[in-house]
Structure formats: C-alpha cells, structure tokens
Scaffold this motif. Structure first.
Motif, PDB file in Angstrom:
ATOM      1  N   PHE A 127       0.825  -1.200   0.000  1.00  0.00           N
ATOM      2  CA  PHE A 127       0.000   0.000   0.000  1.00  0.00           C
ATOM      3  C   PHE A 127       0.866   1.258   0.000  1.00  0.00           C
ATOM      4  O   PHE A 127       1.965   1.270   0.545  1.00  0.00           O
ATOM      5  N   CYS A 128       0.318   2.340  -0.567  1.00  0.00           N
ATOM      6  CA  CYS A 128       1.049   3.606  -0.617  1.00  0.00           C
ATOM      7  C   CYS A 128       0.763   4.474   0.598  1.00  0.00           C
ATOM      8  O   CYS A 128       1.473   5.445   0.840  1.00  0.00           O
ATOM      9  N   SER A 129      -0.279   4.149   1.349  1.00  0.00           N
ATOM     10  CA  SER A 129      -0.686   4.995   2.467  1.00  0.00           C
ATOM     11  C   SER A 129      -1.509   4.187   3.460  1.00  0.00           C
ATOM     12  O   SER A 129      -1.947   3.067   3.164  1.00  0.00           O
ATOM     13  N   LEU A 130      -1.738   4.779   4.634  1.00  0.00           N
ATOM     14  CA  LEU A 130      -2.585   4.127   5.632  1.00  0.00           C
ATOM     15  C   LEU A 130      -4.023   4.009   5.128  1.00  0.00           C
ATOM     16  O   LEU A 130      -4.716   3.027   5.416  1.00  0.00           O
ATOM     17  N   GLY A 131      -4.472   5.004   4.385  1.00  0.00           N
ATOM     18  CA  GLY A 131      -5.826   4.968   3.846  1.00  0.00           C
ATOM     19  C   GLY A 131      -6.033   3.793   2.912  1.00  0.00           C
ATOM     20  O   GLY A 131      -7.074   3.116   2.962  1.00  0.00           O
ATOM     21  N   CYS A 132      -5.052   3.539   2.054  1.00  0.00           N
ATOM     22  CA  CYS A 132      -5.172   2.416   1.125  1.00  0.00           C
ATOM     23  C   CYS A 132      -5.115   1.084   1.874  1.00  0.00           C
ATOM     24  O   CYS A 132      -5.770   0.116   1.493  1.00  0.00           O
ATOM     25  N   LYS A 133      -4.341   1.041   2.948  1.00  0.00           N
ATOM     26  CA  LYS A 133      -4.297  -0.193   3.734  1.00  0.00           C
ATOM     27  C   LYS A 133      -5.661  -0.462   4.365  1.00  0.00           C
ATOM     28  O   LYS A 133      -6.117  -1.606   4.408  1.00  0.00           O
ATOM     29  N   LEU A 134      -6.320   0.581   4.846  1.00  0.00           N
ATOM     30  CA  LEU A 134      -7.644   0.406   5.446  1.00  0.00           C
ATOM     31  C   LEU A 134      -8.632  -0.136   4.415  1.00  0.00           C
ATOM     32  O   LEU A 134      -9.424  -1.030   4.717  1.00  0.00           O
ATOM     33  N   VAL A 135      -8.571   0.392   3.198  1.00  0.00           N
ATOM     34  CA  VAL A 135      -9.441  -0.110   2.133  1.00  0.00           C
ATOM     35  C   VAL A 135      -9.129  -1.578   1.862  1.00  0.00           C
ATOM     36  O   VAL A 135     -10.031  -2.403   1.685  1.00  0.00           O
ATOM     37  N   GLY A 136      -7.847  -1.919   1.843  1.00  0.00           N
ATOM     38  CA  GLY A 136      -7.448  -3.306   1.619  1.00  0.00           C
ATOM     39  C   GLY A 136      -7.956  -4.234   2.713  1.00  0.00           C
ATOM     40  O   GLY A 136      -8.373  -5.358   2.439  1.00  0.00           O
ATOM     41  N   ILE A 137      -7.929  -3.765   3.946  1.00  0.00           N
ATOM     42  CA  ILE A 137      -8.420  -4.565   5.063  1.00  0.00           C
ATOM     43  C   ILE A 137      -9.918  -4.832   4.904  1.00  0.00           C
ATOM     44  O   ILE A 137     -10.397  -5.952   5.109  1.00  0.00           O
ATOM     45  N   LYS A 138     -10.654  -3.810   4.513  1.00  0.00           N
ATOM     46  CA  LYS A 138     -12.101  -3.951   4.361  1.00  0.00           C
ATOM     47  C   LYS A 138     -12.458  -4.856   3.182  1.00  0.00           C
ATOM     48  O   LYS A 138     -13.426  -5.611   3.249  1.00  0.00           O
ATOM     49  N   ARG A 139     -11.663  -4.773   2.120  1.00  0.00           N
ATOM     50  CA  ARG A 139     -11.968  -5.568   0.925  1.00  0.00           C
ATOM     51  C   ARG A 139     -11.619  -7.041   1.093  1.00  0.00           C
ATOM     52  O   ARG A 139     -12.371  -7.923   0.714  1.00  0.00           O
ATOM     53  N   LYS A 140     -10.445  -7.294   1.664  1.00  0.00           N
ATOM     54  CA  LYS A 140      -9.928  -8.658   1.692  1.00  0.00           C
ATOM     55  C   LYS A 140      -9.783  -9.238   3.092  1.00  0.00           C
ATOM     56  O   LYS A 140      -9.369 -10.373   3.233  1.00  0.00           O
ATOM     57  N   GLY A 141     -10.061  -8.447   4.090  1.00  0.00           N
ATOM     58  CA  GLY A 141      -9.851  -8.928   5.435  1.00  0.00           C
ATOM     59  C   GLY A 141      -8.380  -9.100   5.760  1.00  0.00           C
ATOM     60  O   GLY A 141      -7.999  -9.798   6.692  1.00  0.00           O
ATOM     61  N   ASP A 142      -7.530  -8.469   4.943  1.00  0.00           N
ATOM     62  CA  ASP A 142      -6.077  -8.544   5.126  1.00  0.00           C
ATOM     63  C   ASP A 142      -5.587  -9.976   5.131  1.00  0.00           C
ATOM     64  O   ASP A 142      -4.696 -10.358   5.881  1.00  0.00           O
ATOM     65  N   SER A 143      -6.191 -10.834   4.273  1.00  0.00           N
ATOM     66  CA  SER A 143      -5.817 -12.244   4.242  1.00  0.00           C
ATOM     67  C   SER A 143      -4.456 -12.471   3.606  1.00  0.00           C
ATOM     68  O   SER A 143      -3.786 -13.461   3.873  1.00  0.00           O
ATOM     69  N   LYS A 144      -4.054 -11.536   2.754  1.00  0.00           N
ATOM     70  CA  LYS A 144      -2.755 -11.674   2.085  1.00  0.00           C
ATOM     71  C   LYS A 144      -1.682 -11.047   2.956  1.00  0.00           C
ATOM     72  O   LYS A 144      -1.458  -9.865   2.938  1.00  0.00           O
ATOM     73  N   LYS A 145      -0.981 -11.852   3.719  1.00  0.00           N
ATOM     74  CA  LYS A 145       0.015 -11.347   4.658  1.00  0.00           C
ATOM     75  C   LYS A 145       1.367 -11.188   3.986  1.00  0.00           C
ATOM     76  O   LYS A 145       1.718 -11.925   3.068  1.00  0.00           O
ATOM     77  N   GLU A 146       2.133 -10.247   4.473  1.00  0.00           N
ATOM     78  CA  GLU A 146       3.475 -10.010   3.971  1.00  0.00           C
ATOM     79  C   GLU A 146       4.451 -10.952   4.643  1.00  0.00           C
ATOM     80  O   GLU A 146       4.372 -11.193   5.835  1.00  0.00           O
ATOM     81  N   THR A 147       5.378 -11.510   3.921  1.00  0.00           N
ATOM     82  CA  THR A 147       6.364 -12.406   4.503  1.00  0.00           C
ATOM     83  C   THR A 147       7.511 -11.603   5.079  1.00  0.00           C
ATOM     84  O   THR A 147       7.783 -10.480   4.668  1.00  0.00           O
ATOM     85  N   SER A 148       8.212 -12.216   6.041  1.00  0.00           N
ATOM     86  CA  SER A 148       9.348 -11.527   6.648  1.00  0.00           C
ATOM     87  C   SER A 148      10.453 -11.313   5.636  1.00  0.00           C
ATOM     88  O   SER A 148      11.219 -10.362   5.713  1.00  0.00           O
ATOM     89  N   THR A 149      10.517 -12.212   4.643  1.00  0.00           N
ATOM     90  CA  THR A 149      11.530 -12.073   3.608  1.00  0.00           C
ATOM     91  C   THR A 149      11.318 -10.796   2.817  1.00  0.00           C
ATOM     92  O   THR A 149      12.236 -10.032   2.552  1.00  0.00           O
ATOM     93  N   MET A 150      10.070 -10.528   2.453  1.00  0.00           N
ATOM     94  CA  MET A 150       9.767  -9.319   1.686  1.00  0.00           C
ATOM     95  C   MET A 150      10.076  -8.072   2.499  1.00  0.00           C
ATOM     96  O   MET A 150      10.631  -7.103   1.987  1.00  0.00           O
ATOM     97  N   GLU A 151       9.719  -8.095   3.781  1.00  0.00           N
ATOM     98  CA  GLU A 151       9.994  -6.944   4.625  1.00  0.00           C
ATOM     99  C   GLU A 151      11.490  -6.734   4.758  1.00  0.00           C
ATOM    100  O   GLU A 151      11.973  -5.612   4.777  1.00  0.00           O
ATOM    101  N   GLY A 152      12.248  -7.847   4.821  1.00  0.00           N
ATOM    102  CA  GLY A 152      13.698  -7.744   4.929  1.00  0.00           C
ATOM    103  C   GLY A 152      14.313  -7.143   3.686  1.00  0.00           C
ATOM    104  O   GLY A 152      15.227  -6.330   3.749  1.00  0.00           O
ATOM    105  N   ILE A 153      13.767  -7.528   2.522  1.00  0.00           N
ATOM    106  CA  ILE A 153      14.263  -6.974   1.258  1.00  0.00           C
ATOM    107  C   ILE A 153      14.017  -5.478   1.212  1.00  0.00           C
ATOM    108  O   ILE A 153      14.870  -4.691   0.844  1.00  0.00           O
ATOM    109  N   GLY A 154      12.798  -5.064   1.623  1.00  0.00           N
ATOM    110  CA  GLY A 154      12.482  -3.644   1.611  1.00  0.00           C
ATOM    111  C   GLY A 154      13.383  -2.857   2.538  1.00  0.00           C
ATOM    112  O   GLY A 154      13.853  -1.779   2.203  1.00  0.00           O
ATOM    113  N   MET A 155      13.663  -3.399   3.718  1.00  0.00           N
ATOM    114  CA  MET A 155      14.508  -2.698   4.681  1.00  0.00           C
ATOM    115  C   MET A 155      15.930  -2.569   4.169  1.00  0.00           C
ATOM    116  O   MET A 155      16.544  -1.518   4.248  1.00  0.00           O
ATOM    117  N   SER A 156      16.485  -3.651   3.609  1.00  0.00           N
ATOM    118  CA  SER A 156      17.862  -3.591   3.133  1.00  0.00           C
ATOM    119  C   SER A 156      17.998  -2.644   1.957  1.00  0.00           C
ATOM    120  O   SER A 156      18.985  -1.933   1.831  1.00  0.00           O
TER     121      SER A 156
END
Length: 204
Positions: A127-156
């Motif tokens: 998501f690009c913003s908190l607002g878009c994340k809220l829309v995503g939560i309402k649409r999908k129930g946030d079923s698509k979780k982010e993996t730690s690997t992806m978060e690690g790639i973004g951080m590095s």
C-alpha cells in the motif's frame, strides 16, 4: 490487523482536516491544528490545546509534505500495525502518508504498485498509504500477509540504496509546496562510440 482489530480512532484520523487555524488560539504563534488525540477521537487541535485539554492523552502530530499529510513512523508504529505500507525519508525522518495521493496510473516497467490505487512504490510493499491499507483490510480482510523475507528486502534496499528514497522537505505547519528530488537515471548498457566520427571525403 484485520477489520475486527482496526482501532476506533483510525478512520477518524484519516478523514480529519488538519492545519486549520485554531478557533481558540488563532492569534498565537503555533495555532495550526496539526495534532490528533487517540483517546478523545475528535477534531484536530493545536499545540496550546494539547497542553490544556490533552495533557495525559495519547497524541500524535501530523506533518505536511507537498500539501499531503504524513506522520512519523516512530510515532504511529507504537499504536498501529503499519506493515505493508510504503515509507519515505523526508528531512532524515521516516514517514508514511495518511491518505492516497492522486497520480496517473503506473506505466509499464514499474516493479511495485499499490494494490488499491495503483500508485508506483519504491519498495515491495502493498500500500502507498494508511488509507489504502484500510481499504485493503475492508476488501480482503487482510488475508494476504506479507512475509518476513519481503519486509527484509524492503529494509535492506532502503538502507543500502539511499538514492531510491524520496527526499522532500517536511513541514510541520507551512503549506508551502515542496517537490521530491529527481531520482538518479538508471545506468545505460548502450555502447559508447570510440573517437569522433568523420565523414567520407566528397568525390571530386
């Protein structure tokens, strides 16, 4: 963070209008309403209102960049799950945007885009913003979780490739427009010419 776990102050925060002049302290130097109380869950207020009415409450400060409201990661992550939201570095502070920012749809060759509005992202976030994340939560129930690997790639990537970070001037009150720095152009693999080309002599 699913729909059942969305804090009651989350949606009001996203719909609140900030940076209006305080009706009570309009003549004071710091009278812009750029603060939000998570306990009262009401309108924005100024620095002086915080001291008098929200002294012992949970308060976060909203800042502004290019006419868009942002909040520092160091403040919001204490009270909200911000995983999956693209962050930016502005004036050496890591921030994220409260709401979607209008832009043309991403063109071809963009590696990462917001799942909700299609805005191009710098890193592999959802998501690009908190607002878009809220829309995503309402649409999908946030079923698509982010993996730690992806978060690690973004951080590095953010730590090593600083040129990919969007640098803007962060303002706490002024509505002066700011612009992001132009990113460095990608390296070209095209071969360079050797020497100066010469024309063939004219025939006599």
């Amino acid at each position: 963070m699913d729909t059942m776990l969305v804090p009651p102050w989350f949606e009001p925060l996203l719909t609140t209008s900030f940076f209006n002049v305080c009706r009570v302290h309009g003549d004071a130097a710091r009278s812009e309403c750029n603060m939000f109380c998570l306990d009262c869950n009401e309108d924005a207020f100024c620095f002086y209102c915080r001291s008098s009415r929200h002294k012992d409450h949970r308060v976060i400060q909203i800042r502004r960049s290019s006419y868009h409201d942002v909040v520092r990661v160091s403040e919001i992550q204490k009270v909200l799950d911000i995983s999956g939201v693209q962050t930016y570095v502005i004036n050496s502070a890591r921030v994220l945007f409260l709401n979607e920012r209008p832009q043309p749809k991403s063109g071809k060759g963009v590696a990462h885009i917001c799942e909700i509005c299609g805005r191009s992202l710098l890193d592999p976030f959802r998501f690009c913003s908190l607002g878009c994340k809220l829309v995503g939560i309402k649409r999908k129930g946030d079923s698509k979780k982010e993996t730690s690997t992806m978060e690690g790639i973004g951080m590095s990537r953010r730590m090593v490739c600083s040129r990919h970070e969007q640098e803007e001037e962060l303002r706490e009150g002024s509505q002066q427009d700011m612009y992001p720095a132009t990113p460095s152009p990608p390296a070209s693999n095209a071969r360079r010419r050797k020497g100066i080309p010469h024309r063939a002599p004219f025939a006599s």
